[in-house]
Structures are given as C-alpha cells and as structure tokens.
Design an enzyme around this catalytic site. Structure first.
Site, PDB file in Angstrom:
ATOM      1  N   LEU A   1      35.688  28.402  44.894  1.00  0.00           N
ATOM      2  CA  LEU A   1      36.388  27.920  46.094  1.00  0.00           C
ATOM      3  C   LEU A   1      35.471  27.018  46.922  1.00  0.00           C
ATOM      4  O   LEU A   1      35.693  26.792  48.108  1.00  0.00           O
ATOM      5  CB  LEU A   1      36.891  29.108  46.930  1.00  0.00           C
ATOM      6  CG  LEU A   1      37.902  30.020  46.230  1.00  0.00           C
ATOM      7  CD1 LEU A   1      38.273  31.207  47.114  1.00  0.00           C
ATOM      8  CD2 LEU A   1      39.169  29.254  45.831  1.00  0.00           C
TER       9      LEU A   1
ATOM     10  N   SER B   1      32.216  27.218  48.011  1.00  0.00           N
ATOM     11  CA  SER B   1      31.386  27.671  49.134  1.00  0.00           C
ATOM     12  C   SER B   1      30.159  26.778  49.282  1.00  0.00           C
ATOM     13  O   SER B   1      29.707  26.510  50.394  1.00  0.00           O
ATOM     14  CB  SER B   1      30.989  29.136  48.964  1.00  0.00           C
ATOM     15  OG  SER B   1      30.291  29.311  47.759  1.00  0.00           O
TER      16      SER B   1
ATOM     17  N   ASP C   1      35.076  18.400  45.728  1.00  0.00           N
ATOM     18  CA  ASP C   1      34.888  19.538  46.639  1.00  0.00           C
ATOM     19  C   ASP C   1      34.447  19.068  48.019  1.00  0.00           C
ATOM     20  O   ASP C   1      34.962  19.529  49.046  1.00  0.00           O
ATOM     21  CB  ASP C   1      33.839  20.505  46.071  1.00  0.00           C
ATOM     22  CG  ASP C   1      34.181  20.961  44.666  1.00  0.00           C
ATOM     23  OD1 ASP C   1      35.329  20.753  44.238  1.00  0.00           O
ATOM     24  OD2 ASP C   1      33.291  21.527  44.000  1.00  0.00           O
TER      25      ASP C   1
END
Ligand code: GLA
Length: 389
Positions: A126, A128, A174
């Site tokens: 996800l 981080s 991302d």
C-alpha cells in the site's frame, strides 16, 4: 487516518515545544495497471485513507532529530554533511534519502526536529515507503523553502527510492498517487508523459475493498528489479528484431509483438505480453468507469490478476486464494492483486450493499485455506499529500 492533534501532542511530549508544521501523505491502492509504470505505460491508482504524518519544527544548526512513533525510536544525523546509507535499511533511511535528494539539488537543509507517525500497514503493497518519502519531501520543501511543485516532489521521492538508501528501481505510480491523489477519484497516470487525469469514482456504486493477505513482501528482496530488467531486455530484443526504435514497451504495437514474440525467450515474451495487455485493460477500465459499467470493470480486474499470475509471475498462492474466493462469493464485481505482488494486498470492487457479507464470507474461508487471518477494509479514494500549518 492519523489525527493532526495527536501528532502535535506527541511532538510536544518528545521535544518539549510546539510543532510548527505538519505534513501528511497517503498510501495508495492501484485499481489497475500493474507493473506498467516503469515501462512508460498507464496506471490507475487512488490515494487511500491510510497515511503518514510528520510534525516538525526548524532548529538551530544542522542536526536533524527524528522520532518514530511507530518504532518508538529516536535517530539523529547532521544534514550539513554528505550522508551515507545505514548498513541495514531502517525507517530513517527514507528520511536520509529525501534529505540527500534535496542536498543533491543544491538546497541547504536546516536542522529540524520531527515526529513521524503512520497507519499504513508496512510491507502490504500500500506504498508506505512512497508515502514516507512524499511526506518528507513536502516537509523539506517547506523547511528548505525550495518551492518545488507536488509533481517535482513526487519525482524527487522516486529518486530517493532509487538511491542507495533504499535501492528499489520503482516506477512513478506510488509517489504520484500519494502526492497528486484526488478525493473520490481514481488518478490515471500516463507514465511516459507524466500527465495525470482524475476520474470521479462513484462510491455509491462500488466500494474499494482492500484485502490484506498478511503475507508480507519485501520489494527489495523480491524479484521487482529482475522484472524491470526482463522488460528492458524484451524491449531491446524487439528493437533489434524489427529494426524499431521503441522508447518504452508502451510504444510497441501489438501486431509487432505478435509477429516477433516466438523469437523472444518465453519468459521475456510473457513479461512483454503482460505489459501490452495490461495497458489496454487500463484504457478499457477507464471507459467502463465513464459509462458506469461496473461488471465490465470487475471482469478487467480478474483478467489483470490472471496476467500478473501467469505471464508476469508476481502473484503468490495467498493472493490467488483471495481472488478465487472473491469470485466464488458472487458478491464482488472483480478482484485482483494490487501493488508489486509476492504478498501484500488484493483490491476488490464490491457493490456497497454487499461489503459486509463479502468480508464476512471471505475472511474465514481465507483463514481456513491458508491459516492466516486477513485484514479487510473498505476505503475511499482520498486526497494527496498536503502541508498543514
Ligand atoms: C511497486 C512500485 C511501483 C509499481 C508497482 C507495480 O509498488 O513501487 O512503481 O511498479 O510496484 O505496479
């Protein structure tokens, strides 16, 4: 979501004075377009409600004093010296990596105190680490008075990830999703031109459900860099075979690949095929979103997963199990692994009225098959990184 008040309280407790500014940056979920970003392709991520916050205050001199609330650990370094990566990658490697990028661009980083607190599950795919880098970049932009745009901060954050402090040759998805995410929207990124377009995501029609397999993955140790190399080899071979001069895999026409694929080593052909078909799926998915054709969108998720499993070989038994179980419930439009793969999370699109039953059925069946309890959350597409004063 991390409370702004809370991180200010922690800062006051640790450093005995008020924080001057708070930066936040979200994690991301990728709806579709996987392992295409570093090949100049298309991706469709959304920023999510999990995030990282950093509360900070400039200090005299050039020492950076950092406190990680998650690791319960302090670390300090001198921002006026040339930085070298710690022997083992640690949470502060990411902070040093971003400071190093500002130094490399000629900005002088003042000393500062900072408290870091995040709720993005680490190692879950996800982002981080991207959120950490983007958050630090937003903070340093202010502390150094650098005046960089969010887009340039995302590029700087990506350079930090590539640097020896982290060492993963990630694409841009991302960091762009974390920096430029738009509330209630999916963000289409053209990873060649770096243009972005937000598509309203109608959450009344479909909920984004994240299923964490709790099989953790470590991109650095995984085959991420190998996949990137295989794609570069595929591109070079196709160029040589057909005398083309394609800048990225995204520029290779489907018919050129069809004509020459049998000349490529089978694994390389698979990697290229995944990229070409996945780019088409992103375009089809966006079209389905525009027309609210949720079942079409859901089918594309299943197709994307099959391609990542069979052609790109970045899935794992746990993620395959989640996708099979999701399909068996008959309660979801579609489901696929999301992010780098080899563990981490799957994403499902589920009619809102089915979310509770979907989760209640999936969790015990996954546990029965794998022995692992999953975490399942419905999330909204959130806004990208911001500075709060
Ligand atoms: C990781 C990388 C991204 C992207 C995805 C796969 O998250 O950081 O750049 O390549 O994997 O789509």
């Amino acid at each position: 979501m991390i409370s702004g008040g809370n991180i200010r309280n922690i800062f006051a407790q640790i450093f005995g004075r008020e924080a001057a500014l708070v930066a936040r940056a979200p994690g991301r979920i990728n709806l579709i377009g996987e392992h295409t970003d570093y090949n100049g392709g298309f991706v469709l991520p959304a920023a999510i409600e999990f995030e990282i916050k950093m509360a900070a205050r400039p200090a005299e001199g050039s020492i950076v004093r950092a406190w990680s609330e998650n690791y319960n650990e302090a670390f300090e370094f001198d921002a006026a010296t040339a930085l070298t990566p710690p022997a083992e990658p640690r949470w502060y490697s990411y902070l040093m990596a971003v400071v190093d990028q500002f130094q490399q661009r000629g900005f002088t980083t003042p000393g500062f105190e900072v408290v870091i607190h995040g709720d993005i599950p680490p190692g879950a795919g996800l982002s981080s680490s991207a959120a950490f880098e983007v958050c630090a970049a937003v903070l340093l932009n202010e502390l150094c008075q650098a005046g960089l745009s969010l887009k340039n901060l995302a590029l700087l954050a990506q350079a930090a990830e590539h640097s020896p402090f982290v060492g993963v040759r990630c694409g841009i998805m991302d960091q762009f999703a974390s920096a430029l995410g738009v509330e209630n929207s999916a963000l289409q990124i053209d990873c060649y031109t770096l243009e972005t377009e937000a598509f309203p995501f109608n959450s009344a029609m479909a909920s984004i459900v994240i299923i964490n397999s709790n099989k953790s993955r470590e991109l650095r140790n995984s085959e991420f860099n190998t996949r990137r190399k295989e794609c570069e080899e595929g591109l070079a071979m196709l160029d040589a075979l057909c005398g083309g001069n394609y800048e990225t895999l995204r520029h290779v026409p489907a018919e050129v690949f069809a004509r020459h694929q049998h000349c490529l080593p089978p694994k390389i052909a698979q990697r290229v095929r995944h990229n070409l078909t996945e780019n088409q799926r992103v375009k089809d998915f966006v079209e389905a979103l525009r027309r609210s054709r949720w079942q079409v969108a859901g089918d594309l998720l299943y197709q994307s997963h099959a391609s990542l499993r069979d052609d790109y070989e970045v899935s794992c038994p746990e993620l395959d199990t989640i996708v099979d179980l999701a399909a068996n419930t008959g309660l979801a439009y579609g489901c696929r692994m999301t992010g780098g793969g080899f563990g981490g999370c799957a994403v499902a699109l589920v009619p809102p009225e089915n979310v509770a039953e979907f989760s209640a059925r999936l969790a015990p069946e996954y546990k029965a098959r794998t022995g692992i309890s999953p975490d399942i959350y419905a999330t909204k597409a959130a806004a990208g990184a911001r500075l709060e004063r």
